[in-house]
Design a protein around this motif. Sequence first.
Motif, short mmCIF file in Angstrom:
data_model
loop_
_atom_site.label_atom_id
_atom_site.label_comp_id
_atom_site.label_asym_id
_atom_site.label_seq_id
_atom_site.Cartn_x
_atom_site.Cartn_y
_atom_site.Cartn_z
N PHE A 15 -34.17 -42.85 23.00
CA PHE A 15 -34.20 -41.65 23.83
C PHE A 15 -33.29 -40.60 23.22
O PHE A 15 -32.16 -40.90 22.80
CB PHE A 15 -33.69 -41.94 25.25
N ASP A 16 -33.75 -39.36 23.22
CA ASP A 16 -32.87 -38.22 22.97
C ASP A 16 -31.99 -38.04 24.22
O ASP A 16 -32.26 -38.62 25.27
CB ASP A 16 -33.72 -36.98 22.72
N LEU A 17 -30.95 -37.21 24.10
CA LEU A 17 -30.04 -37.01 25.23
C LEU A 17 -30.24 -35.65 25.89
O LEU A 17 -30.75 -35.55 27.00
CB LEU A 17 -28.59 -37.16 24.77
N ASP A 18 -29.84 -34.56 25.19
CA ASP A 18 -29.89 -33.23 25.80
C ASP A 18 -31.31 -32.84 26.16
O ASP A 18 -32.22 -32.83 25.31
CB ASP A 18 -29.32 -32.19 24.83
N MET A 19 -31.52 -32.51 27.41
CA MET A 19 -32.77 -32.03 27.97
C MET A 19 -33.86 -33.11 27.99
O MET A 19 -35.00 -32.82 28.34
CB MET A 19 -33.27 -30.77 27.26
N THR A 20 -33.49 -34.32 27.62
CA THR A 20 -34.38 -35.47 27.80
C THR A 20 -33.81 -36.35 28.91
O THR A 20 -34.41 -36.51 29.96
CB THR A 20 -34.55 -36.26 26.50
N LEU A 21 -32.61 -36.89 28.69
CA LEU A 21 -31.95 -37.70 29.72
C LEU A 21 -31.03 -36.88 30.61
O LEU A 21 -30.82 -37.24 31.77
CB LEU A 21 -31.14 -38.83 29.07
N ILE A 22 -30.45 -35.82 30.07
CA ILE A 22 -29.52 -35.00 30.85
C ILE A 22 -29.88 -33.52 30.75
O ILE A 22 -30.38 -33.07 29.71
CB ILE A 22 -28.05 -35.21 30.41
N ASP A 23 -29.63 -32.80 31.83
CA ASP A 23 -29.77 -31.34 31.79
C ASP A 23 -28.41 -30.78 31.40
O ASP A 23 -27.57 -30.48 32.24
CB ASP A 23 -30.21 -30.81 33.16
N SER A 24 -28.22 -30.64 30.12
CA SER A 24 -26.90 -30.27 29.60
C SER A 24 -26.63 -28.78 29.62
O SER A 24 -25.55 -28.34 29.20
CB SER A 24 -26.74 -30.81 28.17
N ARG A 25 -27.55 -27.99 30.12
CA ARG A 25 -27.35 -26.53 30.09
C ARG A 25 -26.10 -26.08 30.85
O ARG A 25 -25.33 -25.28 30.29
CB ARG A 25 -28.60 -25.83 30.64
N PRO A 26 -25.85 -26.54 32.08
CA PRO A 26 -24.64 -26.06 32.76
C PRO A 26 -23.36 -26.41 32.02
O PRO A 26 -22.44 -25.58 31.93
CB PRO A 26 -24.70 -26.75 34.13
N GLY A 27 -23.28 -27.63 31.51
CA GLY A 27 -22.06 -28.04 30.82
C GLY A 27 -21.86 -27.34 29.50
O GLY A 27 -20.74 -26.91 29.17
N ILE A 28 -22.93 -27.21 28.73
CA ILE A 28 -22.82 -26.53 27.43
C ILE A 28 -22.49 -25.06 27.65
O ILE A 28 -21.67 -24.48 26.91
CB ILE A 28 -24.11 -26.72 26.62
N LYS A 29 -23.09 -24.45 28.64
CA LYS A 29 -22.76 -23.06 28.95
C LYS A 29 -21.28 -22.92 29.26
O LYS A 29 -20.60 -22.01 28.73
CB LYS A 29 -23.60 -22.57 30.13
N ALA A 30 -20.74 -23.81 30.08
CA ALA A 30 -19.32 -23.75 30.43
C ALA A 30 -18.43 -23.95 29.21
O ALA A 30 -17.40 -23.29 29.06
CB ALA A 30 -19.01 -24.79 31.50
N ALA A 31 -18.83 -24.86 28.33
CA ALA A 31 -18.02 -25.12 27.13
C ALA A 31 -18.04 -23.91 26.20
O ALA A 31 -17.00 -23.55 25.61
CB ALA A 31 -18.54 -26.36 26.41
N ALA A 172 -44.19 -41.13 18.96
CA ALA A 172 -43.48 -39.94 19.45
C ALA A 172 -43.94 -39.61 20.86
O ALA A 172 -45.02 -39.06 21.06
CB ALA A 172 -43.71 -38.75 18.52
N VAL A 173 -43.10 -39.96 21.84
CA VAL A 173 -43.38 -39.66 23.25
C VAL A 173 -42.48 -38.50 23.66
O VAL A 173 -41.27 -38.54 23.42
CB VAL A 173 -43.11 -40.89 24.13
N THR A 174 -43.05 -37.48 24.25
CA THR A 174 -42.29 -36.27 24.52
C THR A 174 -42.41 -35.83 25.97
O THR A 174 -43.35 -36.20 26.67
CB THR A 174 -42.76 -35.11 23.62
N VAL A 175 -41.42 -35.03 26.38
CA VAL A 175 -41.42 -34.39 27.69
C VAL A 175 -41.08 -32.92 27.48
O VAL A 175 -40.12 -32.59 26.79
CB VAL A 175 -40.40 -35.06 28.65
N PRO A 176 -41.84 -31.99 28.06
CA PRO A 176 -41.59 -30.57 27.86
C PRO A 176 -40.52 -30.04 28.80
O PRO A 176 -40.70 -29.02 29.47
CB PRO A 176 -42.96 -29.94 28.12
N THR A 177 -39.39 -30.74 28.85
CA THR A 177 -38.31 -30.36 29.75
C THR A 177 -37.20 -29.61 29.04
O THR A 177 -36.22 -29.20 29.68
CB THR A 177 -37.73 -31.62 30.42
N GLY A 178 -37.34 -29.41 27.73
CA GLY A 178 -36.37 -28.65 26.96
C GLY A 178 -36.97 -27.34 26.48
O GLY A 178 -37.82 -26.74 27.17
N PRO A 179 -36.58 -26.88 25.30
CA PRO A 179 -37.04 -25.57 24.84
C PRO A 179 -38.46 -25.55 24.28
O PRO A 179 -38.99 -24.47 24.04
CB PRO A 179 -36.02 -25.23 23.74
N CYS A 180 -39.09 -26.72 24.09
CA CYS A 180 -40.41 -26.78 23.46
C CYS A 180 -41.48 -27.09 24.50
O CYS A 180 -41.42 -28.13 25.18
CB CYS A 180 -40.42 -27.85 22.37
#
Length: 215
Positions: A15-31, A172-180
């Motif tokens: 599994f990928d992490l960012d935007m696959t398992l976690i919605d990292s946008r709020p945390g990355i924005k804060a960092a 390759a199994v994908t989810v369109p929950t990130g930028p693509c």
Amino acid sequence: MSFVRTERPVLTVGFDLDMTLIDSRPGIKAAFQALSAETGTFIGADEAVTRLGPPLDVELAHWFPQAQIPAMADRYREIYPTHAIAPTPAMPGAREAIAAVQALGGRAIVVTAKHEPNARLHLTHLGIEPDAVVGSLWAEAKAGALREYGAQIYVGDHVGDVRGARAAGALAVTVPTGPCAEPELREAGADVVLGDLTELPAWLAQYTARAVQDA
């Protein structure tokens, strides 16, 4: 006539992490906002979180001269735990997806471009418990870890994840929950596009049932 018995490989799903398992946008924005305040350099944090997937250095190049990027990357990773872990939620279905692999007797591994210690902090904070975590790998570079663990499937949200899966010879199994978006993932060669991770357990059950029938 004698037959040599061979053991079937253990089901292993990466599994990928960012935007696959976690919605990292709020945390990355804060960092990024914290790094901007500390350095006095403008960083468009809202813009940055629309491009998640590639390594940190790629994003920092939008805001800092090349010579400063290694130091800024180090500092970002240092302040990241303070600013990014608490605001970051799990994606819908993330825990269930990992659990579905393990319930089938398989191994769920996380292979991510994120700095590995920070990736582990996210997973621990959210109570997501994969069998292994490998960090600092992007796109085709993920293939080495996927091959090492014998992953038959890699799940991600980015065309870079598709490239990593294909380089490893994994599905390759994908989810369109990130930028693509879905068309971009399919054009990159995704074998499967799910709506999100909530669909993975049912798909995985079908996949493993077919594998048993074909064995």
